[in-house]
Write an enzyme that holds these catalytic residues in place. Structure first.
Site, PDB file in Angstrom:
ATOM      1  CG  ASP A   1     -38.187 -66.163-134.898  1.00 47.18           C
ATOM      2  OD1 ASP A   1     -37.593 -66.190-135.387  1.00 47.18           O
ATOM      3  OD2 ASP A   1     -37.217 -64.653-134.234  1.00 47.18           O
TER       4      ASP A   1
ATOM      5  CD  GLU B   1     -33.250 -66.412-127.375  1.00 48.33           C
ATOM      6  OE1 GLU B   1     -34.085 -66.299-127.677  1.00 48.33           O
ATOM      7  OE2 GLU B   1     -31.815 -66.719-127.859  1.00 48.33           O
TER       8      GLU B   1
ATOM      9  CE1 TYR C   1     -36.169 -68.292-131.387  1.00 46.47           C
ATOM     10  CE2 TYR C   1     -36.970 -67.075-129.047  1.00 46.47           C
ATOM     11  CZ  TYR C   1     -35.575 -67.165-130.085  1.00 46.47           C
ATOM     12  OH  TYR C   1     -34.459 -66.530-130.529  1.00 46.47           O
TER      13      TYR C   1
END
Ligand code: SF4
Length: 344
Positions: free
Chosen positions: A136, A35, A118
Site C-alpha cells: 500500500d 480493510e 492489496y
C-alpha cells in the site's frame, strides 16, 4: 540488509503499534470488514464504523441477510458508496457460493467484488498467515526511502519492482506480523512529511537519509489528463473548385499549419447537436495526440467565419507548399473525390 530491516520492523512494531480491534482477531470476516472500511479512510474516521458494523452484523450471514438500504444507512458519511454496495454484494456471494465460509486463498479472494491485490494479500496474510506481501502507500514509502529507489511508484515498471521487492522482503515465517509491521511503520514512523528519522531503528542503513532524498521519495510521475476536443471542419469550395483553408494560430496544437475552417465545440453533445441536418463527408475521425484526443467531423457547408479568421482558397495541388496536420492529410487521402462530387 533484508534480515536487518525485517527484524527492525517487527521489533519496532511490537513496541509501537496502535491497539486496534481488528488486530485482536484472525477472523477473515472482521479483517475483510476493516480493510474495506479503511480503503481511502483514515483509521480514526473508520474505527467507529467498524465497531458499528461488527455490532449490527456480527457475522457474514447477518450482513448478507440485511437489505442494501440498511447497509448503506450504516455506511453513511464514509463516502465512496460503491464500497458499501460491494461489501453487501460480496457478503451475499460468500453466503450463496461458499456456504458462508470466507475463501481462504489469494486466488479466490481476488475474484470477489471490491477486493484488489492489496486487500487480497491483507486478508490472506492476516487471516490465514499466507505468504503474500501487502503493498500500500505506506509500504511504497518505506521501501523507496530505505532502499533509495527513485523509480516512480505509479509507473508500471515501478509497480512491478516494488511488488517484487516487497515479496522478497516478506518474512514468510510470519507474514501477518511482517505485513502489519511495515504498514504501521510507514503510517507512524516513516511518515510522508517529517518522518521520525532521529528515532528510527534503521537510521544507519537508510539510503534516503544518507543521500538527503527523503522529501523526494517516493517518486511519482504526474499523469497529465488527456484533453478531449470536438472539431467540425467545413469543406467550402469556390467557383474554381478550390477549397477554403485557414492557418492555425499560436499557443495551440499545429501552430502555423493549414486546415479547413474549423468550429470547435466544448462537448460531444454540442458537437452532435450542431451536426444535425449537415452534409457529412466520411465518418468521425479520432485523432490521438500526446495529451489530446480529437474527434473530428467534416461537413460541406458555408463557414460562419469569425472576423479574425483569414480564409485562403487553395487548389489541392498547392498543398505541397502549405503544411497540413496529419488528420487533414488522412481525410483528404480518403475523401478528396467525394468532396467535389457532393453538391454545395
Ligand atoms: S531513517 Fe527516516 S526515512 Fe529512513 S526509514 Fe527511517 S524514518 Fe524512514
Amino acid at each position: 540488509m533484508f534480515d536487518e530491516l525485517r527484524k527492525a520492523l517487527k521489533d519496532w512494531y511490537k513496541v509501537h503499534h496502535r491497539d486496534l480491534p481488528w488486530r485482536h482477531t484472525n477472523h477473515p470476516y472482521a479483517i475483510w470488514l476493516s480493510e474495506i472500511i479503511l480503503q481511502q479512510t483514515r483509521v480514526d474516521q473508520g474505527l467507529p464504523y467498524y465497531n458499528r458494523f461488527i455490532e449490527r452484523f456480527p457475522s457474514i450471514n447477518d450482513l448478507a441477510n440485511a437489505s442494501e438500504q440498511e447497509v448503506l444507512n450504516l455506511w453513511q458519511g464514509l463516502g465512496y458508496y460503491s464500497r458499501g454496495r460491494n461489501l453487501h454484494a460480496t457478503a451475499k456471494c460468500i453466503v450463496d457460493n461458499y456456504q458462508g465460509k470466507f475463501p481462504s486463498t489469494y486466488k479466490e479472494l481476488i475474484q470477489l467484488k471490491g477486493i484488489g491485490p492489496y486487500t487480497a494479500a491483507a486478508i490472506a496474510s492476516f487471516a490465514y498467515n499466507l505468504p503474500h506481501a501487502v503493498v500500500d502507500g505506506n509500504v511504497y514509502r518505506v521501501l523507496s526511502r530505505y532502499f533509495g529507489i527513485e523509480l516512480a511508484i505509479n509507473s508500471s515498471e515501478g509497480e512491478r519492482l516494488f511488488k517484487t521487492l516487497a515479496q522478497d522482503l516478506l518474512d514468510e515465517a510470519q507474514p501477518a506480523l511482517h505485513n502489519q509491521a511495515i504498514m504501521e511503520f510507514g503510517a507512524l514512523q516513516c511518515k510522508p512529511v517529517s518522518p521520525n528519522c532521529s528515532l528510527c531503528p534503521v537510521v544507519a542503513t537508510c539510503v534516503a537519509l544518507r543521500e538527503d532524498k527523503i522529501a523526494q521519495l517516493p517518486h511519482k510521475v504526474k499523469k497529465i489528463k488527456t484533453k478531449q476536443r470536438f472539431f467540425v471542419y467545413h469543406l467550402v469550395r469556390n467557383a474554381k473548385n478550390q477549397l477554403a483553408f485557414t492557418k492555425r494560430k499560436p499557443k495551440d496544437i499545429w501552430e502555423g499549419l493549414f486546415e479547413f475552417p474549423l468550429l470547435e465545440f466544448k462537448s460531444e453533445a454540442e458537437q452532435i447537436t450542431f451536426l444535425k441536418d449537415k452534409v457529412q463527408v466520411g465518418a468521425a475521425y479520432k485523432h490521438i495526440l500526446t495529451h489530446q484526443k480529437i474527434t473530428a467531423y467534416f461537413i460541406i457547408d458555408n463557414f460562419p467565419a469569425a472576423a479574425d479568421t483569414e480564409v485562403i482558397y487553395l487548389d489541392l495541388a498547392d498543398l505541397e507548399y502549405h503544411p497540413i496536420p496529419r488528420l487533414i492529410d488522412k481525410f483528404l487521402n480518403a475523401h478528396r473525390h467525394q468532396i467535389f462530387s457532393v453538391g454545395q
